[in-house]
Motif scaffolding. Structure first.
Motif, PDB file in Angstrom:
ATOM      1  N   PHE A 617       0.986  -1.174   0.088  1.00 55.47           N
ATOM      2  CA  PHE A 617      -0.116  -0.092   0.013  1.00 55.47           C
ATOM      3  C   PHE A 617       0.986   1.222   0.056  1.00 55.47           C
ATOM      4  CE2 PHE A 617      -2.409  -3.456   2.052  1.00 55.47           C
ATOM      5  CZ  PHE A 617      -3.612  -3.336   1.202  1.00 55.47           C
ATOM      6  N   LEU A 618       0.527   2.300  -0.640  1.00 52.89           N
ATOM      7  CA  LEU A 618       1.114   3.763  -0.770  1.00 52.89           C
ATOM      8  C   LEU A 618       0.557   4.840  -0.042  1.00 52.89           C
ATOM      9  CD1 LEU A 618       2.215   3.565  -4.474  1.00 52.89           C
ATOM     10  CD2 LEU A 618       3.768   2.731  -2.559  1.00 52.89           C
ATOM     11  N   CYS A 619       1.175   5.690   0.427  1.00 52.01           N
ATOM     12  CA  CYS A 619       0.869   6.902   0.769  1.00 52.01           C
ATOM     13  C   CYS A 619       1.651   8.071   0.220  1.00 52.01           C
ATOM     14  CB  CYS A 619       0.516   7.276   2.081  1.00 52.01           C
ATOM     15  SG  CYS A 619      -0.159   8.721   2.715  1.00 52.01           S
ATOM     16  N   SER A 620       1.220   9.073  -0.599  1.00 47.57           N
ATOM     17  CA  SER A 620       1.852  10.023  -1.274  1.00 47.57           C
ATOM     18  C   SER A 620       1.602  11.311  -0.065  1.00 47.57           C
ATOM     19  CB  SER A 620       1.853  10.410  -2.534  1.00 47.57           C
ATOM     20  OG  SER A 620       2.442  11.537  -3.019  1.00 47.57           O
ATOM     21  N   VAL A 621       2.983  11.955   0.424  1.00 45.30           N
ATOM     22  CA  VAL A 621       2.977  13.054   1.310  1.00 45.30           C
ATOM     23  C   VAL A 621       3.657  14.226   0.709  1.00 45.30           C
ATOM     24  CG1 VAL A 621       2.817  13.728   3.617  1.00 45.30           C
ATOM     25  CG2 VAL A 621       2.650  11.515   3.227  1.00 45.30           C
ATOM     26  N   LEU A 622       2.822  15.276   0.174  1.00 41.57           N
ATOM     27  CA  LEU A 622       3.508  16.572  -0.068  1.00 41.57           C
ATOM     28  C   LEU A 622       3.602  17.614   0.916  1.00 41.57           C
ATOM     29  CD1 LEU A 622       1.684  16.958  -3.493  1.00 41.57           C
ATOM     30  CD2 LEU A 622       3.734  15.741  -3.171  1.00 41.57           C
ATOM     31  N   PHE A 623       4.872  18.178   0.848  1.00 45.21           N
ATOM     32  CA  PHE A 623       5.217  19.491   1.733  1.00 45.21           C
ATOM     33  C   PHE A 623       5.480  20.662   0.712  1.00 45.21           C
ATOM     34  CE2 PHE A 623       6.410  15.552   3.634  1.00 45.21           C
ATOM     35  CZ  PHE A 623       5.695  15.516   4.973  1.00 45.21           C
ATOM     36  N   SER A 624       4.741  21.540   1.094  1.00 45.40           N
ATOM     37  CA  SER A 624       4.982  23.000   0.495  1.00 45.40           C
ATOM     38  C   SER A 624       5.188  24.090   1.426  1.00 45.40           C
ATOM     39  CB  SER A 624       3.932  23.195  -0.501  1.00 45.40           C
ATOM     40  OG  SER A 624       2.563  23.372  -0.013  1.00 45.40           O
ATOM     41  N   VAL A 647      10.446   4.258   2.496  1.00 45.29           N
ATOM     42  CA  VAL A 647      10.165   5.617   2.151  1.00 45.29           C
ATOM     43  C   VAL A 647      10.952   6.083   0.839  1.00 45.29           C
ATOM     44  CG1 VAL A 647       9.855   7.920   2.800  1.00 45.29           C
ATOM     45  CG2 VAL A 647       9.543   6.071   4.324  1.00 45.29           C
ATOM     46  N   ILE A 648      10.322   6.585   0.038  1.00 41.80           N
ATOM     47  CA  ILE A 648      11.052   7.050  -1.314  1.00 41.80           C
ATOM     48  C   ILE A 648      10.968   8.639  -1.139  1.00 41.80           C
ATOM     49  CG2 ILE A 648      10.911   7.177  -3.563  1.00 41.80           C
ATOM     50  CD1 ILE A 648       9.335   4.759  -4.066  1.00 41.80           C
ATOM     51  N   LYS A 667       5.565   3.260   1.865  1.00 45.37           N
ATOM     52  CA  LYS A 667       5.293   2.011   1.358  1.00 45.37           C
ATOM     53  C   LYS A 667       5.014   1.115   2.705  1.00 45.37           C
ATOM     54  CE  LYS A 667       7.614   1.849  -3.007  1.00 45.37           C
ATOM     55  NZ  LYS A 667       8.644   1.104  -3.784  1.00 45.37           N
ATOM     56  N   SER A 668       3.972   0.247   2.577  1.00 45.78           N
ATOM     57  CA  SER A 668       3.757  -0.639   3.675  1.00 45.78           C
ATOM     58  C   SER A 668       2.928  -1.823   3.399  1.00 45.78           C
ATOM     59  CB  SER A 668       3.083   0.126   4.978  1.00 45.78           C
ATOM     60  OG  SER A 668       2.740  -1.026   6.053  1.00 45.78           O
ATOM     61  N   SER A 669       3.211  -3.001   3.736  1.00 41.23           N
ATOM     62  CA  SER A 669       2.600  -4.260   3.432  1.00 41.23           C
ATOM     63  C   SER A 669       1.144  -4.656   4.280  1.00 41.23           C
ATOM     64  CB  SER A 669       3.171  -5.754   3.477  1.00 41.23           C
ATOM     65  OG  SER A 669       3.508  -5.481   4.980  1.00 41.23           O
ATOM     66  N   SER A 670       0.874  -3.609   5.160  1.00 39.74           N
ATOM     67  CA  SER A 670      -0.258  -3.397   5.911  1.00 39.74           C
ATOM     68  C   SER A 670      -0.829  -2.116   6.011  1.00 39.74           C
ATOM     69  CB  SER A 670       0.219  -3.514   7.594  1.00 39.74           C
ATOM     70  OG  SER A 670      -0.929  -3.354   8.292  1.00 39.74           O
TER      71      SER A 670
END
Length: 705
Positions: A617-624, A647-648, A667-670
């Motif tokens: 599973f993915l989560c994209s986090v943007l910082f601006s 983490v990329i 990224k995480s498998s859970s």
């Protein structure tokens, strides 16, 4: 005096909690109230009511807006689940669920009211006044009552013989009504209907090749659900497909259905919402937002083209419609059918591991699947954007009074670098995805890992210094096609030509009646069903493959296979011509064979190697922030905080509103662990980096920005 918990209208994470107010009027959870918040009048949403509070000082509610709750218990619970799952403000979920006229925000559209006339008191009238009064059937709109004689109408109202009252303005969208066909089901269709209607499972994946009759299976299942006294939801990914589905549904079940999509006016949306809420209709056809309609007896959810990226919302709350469908199906203990000729990899994986029950339609109803020809643009003679082979094929269709669809693949068009001689696309050696050319710095950047490469303007494969500059739009293509075929009836379907209301229906009906060539963007690639279309031409087919994203091959395959499916749907054989610089690519080879399984197996190997969904599973986090260093600092801190997760980044991506942006991908498998970590990260960010904006996208459809 009672005390109420209120979510204020600002959809930011730091205000994602209720605030307590005193209220002298009776009010229920689910109603809107007008309150003062930081010296501003705002609209809030009541989440709970209490008899007392431990707080010493509490402001009073200025106004109770709604006499009754706007949302039922189910949708209220769903908003809480969404807020938790997508790590977003609950108020943003509530705003998304409700039509514009009912949104909990100060600037929302208002419900439009109009004057109606009804019989009043028995008073003394002249013969002329009595005749005018008795000439109408009451109640009726006041404008109609006044139309014949404004003076007499005014007198009757003044005397009280006729009274005026306010009523919500009726505003029903125009719905195309088709002619139902007396359809004889194929054996495959019969088996599919039986499996789904009689099965004990809740979730089904209907994998059917284009033209195999998935819509008829939908209609048969809907009939059984209606016969059982329950409601049906038909979901389509885009507005362009809505008229086609509405035609099929109204032809079968009559015009008493609700429709819901972004092109409706605020009043039309409100009236459609109320029709469902009041149980006046049992069928809804709509796009993504229709998944939140206030059903009370939902018995079946049908999600057409379930793979489509339009089902993922790209602003707050960034939900995936498939998730909401599964949640509501579980709540109502009803069945959900996800249908596609090219299922999302996540969906097909769920079918293989039996989370979904897989049902297949492997054959077309009429002809076999169309023949696919790959036109190698490194060698093909061409005239402007079209290969000569495709031009000759169009000319033949015009002579035979058959139709052509031309798709210009603009999805993923970015400043990529492609050799004009051998077709090589310059890619990142670490990520294997296309590099983006930044003209000002004259460098190549990877938007996944952030690496920067010098650009020497020499192809590493063949040594050429000539690079392909693709810059073709639909208007330019239309101009070229008109020059080539001056007597043909040519229609264009893209974002510009469909901006006006009902433009989709008009273009499609014109093409059906007398069109020769329909050209456009992705909206002509799916769902269209015209018997005389025997040729589909796809231009810039490689554009999707060059996207800087892990899902680029999947979106390319889906688009090509869906577009190919528009050809040869009737009794005439069809052909598809794909203009490509890379005919040997595994996506192209799978499309040529119409072999989804071949593509699935190949792509899943790459997903496993790259550790991408459906394996994680993915989560994209943007910082601006206004300052690049501050945004980078917040992103770097977030990466360090997520120790133990893959983490990329941080990766710098394109600016928005002159604010530099950095992204990390977790990224995480859970899924459960990922959600918990991102919630903790969001809380930490609010405490430490208040001047840096954070944007969270759980399960992003694309990483590219």
């Amino acid at each position: 005096m009672i005390y109420i918990d209120v979510l204020v209208e600002y959809d930011v994470l730091k205000l994602n909690r209720p605030f307590t107010y005193a209220c002298r009027q009776p009010v229920e959870p689910g109603c809107r109230v007008r309150v003062l918040f930081r010296n501003r009048e705002v609209i809030g949403y009541v989440t709970a009511v209490h008899e007392q509070t431990h707080l010493q000082k509490v402001s009073e509610v200025l106004e109770v807006v709604d006499p009754k709750p706007l949302l039922n218990e189910e949708l209220s619970e769903l908003s809480e689940w969404m807020s938790h799952t997508y790590v977003c403000p609950r108020i943003s979920c509530l705003k998304t669920m409700l039509p514009p006229a009912l949104k909990p925000e100060k600037t929302h559209s208002k419900v439009i009211m109009e004057d109606w006339a009804e019989l009043g008191d028995p008073v003394e009238l002249t013969e002329k006044q009595r005749a005018y009064r008795d000439a109408f059937e009451y109640p009726l709109p006041a404008r109609e009552f006044r139309r014949q004689s404004a003076g007499l109408a005014r007198t009757l109202i003044k005397k009280g013989a006729v009274r005026l009252f306010k009523k919500e303005k009726e505003s029903k969208p125009v719905m195309p009504v088709g002619t139902d066909t007396n359809f004889t089901l194929t054996e495959e269709q019969k088996a599919a209907v039986q499996t789904i209607s009689e099965g004990s499972d809740s979730l089904y994946l209907l994998h059917g090749v284009t033209g195999s009759g998935k819509t008829e299976v939908f209609l048969q299942l809907a009939q059984k659900t209606l016969d059982a006294g329950r409601q049906v939801l038909f979901l389509v990914p885009e507005i362009g497909l809505t008229p086609l589905m509405i035609e099929r549904v109204t032809a079968r079940f009559g015009a008493n259905i609700a429709i819901y999509h972004s092109r409706l006016t605020a009043q039309e949306k409100y009236r459609q919402y109320r029709a469902v809420q009041e149980g006046k209709t049992a069928i809804v056809v709509g796009t993504r937002s229709a998944v939140f309609m206030p059903f009370s007896k939902l018995g079946l959810i049908l999600m057409d083209e379930e793979h489509d990226g339009s089902y993922k919302q790209d602003n707050l709350p960034r939900y995936q419609t498939r998730d909401i469908v599964r949640w509501r199906a579980a709540y109502h203990t009803c069945k959900a059918v996800f249908a596609s000729a090219t299922p999302a990899l996540e969906s097909y994986s769920r079918a293989l591991n039996q989370t979904y029950h897989l049902v297949e339609l492997k054959h077309r109803i009429y002809q076999n699947l169309p023949e696919i020809r790959l036109l190698d643009m490194r060698r093909e003679p061409r005239q402007d954007a079209l290969a000569k082979t495709l031009i000759d094929a169009i000319r033949q269709r015009l002579a035979d009074h058959e139709q052509t669809i031309l798709l210009l693949n603009r999805r993923g068009y970015l400043p990529i670098v492609r050799c004009a001689e051998c077709g090589t696309v310059l890619t990142c050696p670490d990520c294997g995805i296309a590099l983006t050319y930044h003209k000002r710095e004259d460098v190549l950047k990877c938007h996944s890992c952030g690496r920067i490469f010098a650009f020497d303007h020499i192809c590493p494969t063949c040594g050429s210094t000539h690079f392909f500059q693709a810059s073709l739009g639909t208007e330019k293509l239309e101009e070229q096609v008109r020059q080539l075929f001056p007597t043909a009836s040519i229609l264009r379907m893209d974002a510009d030509s469909t901006r006006k209301k009902h433009a989709h229906e008009k273009i499609l009906s014109e093409f059906q009646a007398h069109g020769d060539i329909l050209l456009g963007t992705q909206m002509v690639a799916k769902g269209l069903d015209f018997e005389r279309v025997t040729l589909v031409g796809i231009l810039q087919a490689d554009a999707s493959l060059a996207r800087m994203d892990y899902r680029s091959a999947e979106t390319a395959y889906e688009m090509l296979e869906q577009a190919a499916g528009r050809s040869g749907r009737g009794t005439r054989a069809g052909i598809v011509m794909i203009q490509t610089f890379d005919p040997d690519h595994y996506v192209m080879q799978a499309v040529v064979k119409h072999d989804y399984q071949q593509f699935f197996r190949k792509e899943m190997k790459y997903r496993r190697l790259g550790v991408y969904p459906p394996f994680v599973f993915l989560c994209s986090v943007l910082f601006s922030a206004g300052n690049a260093q501050k945004a980078l600092q917040a992103a770097s801190d977030a990466k360090a905080f997520c120790a133990g997760f893959d983490v990329i980044g941080p990766t710098e991506i394109s600016m928005r509103q002159r604010r530099p942006r950095f992204r990390i991908v977790i990224k995480s498998s859970s899924k459960q662990k990922l959600v918990k970590m991102v919630q903790e990260l969001a809380d930490r960010h609010q405490r430490l980096f208040s001047t840096v904006s954070i944007s969270i996208n759980m399960d992003p459809y694309m990483l590219e920005e």
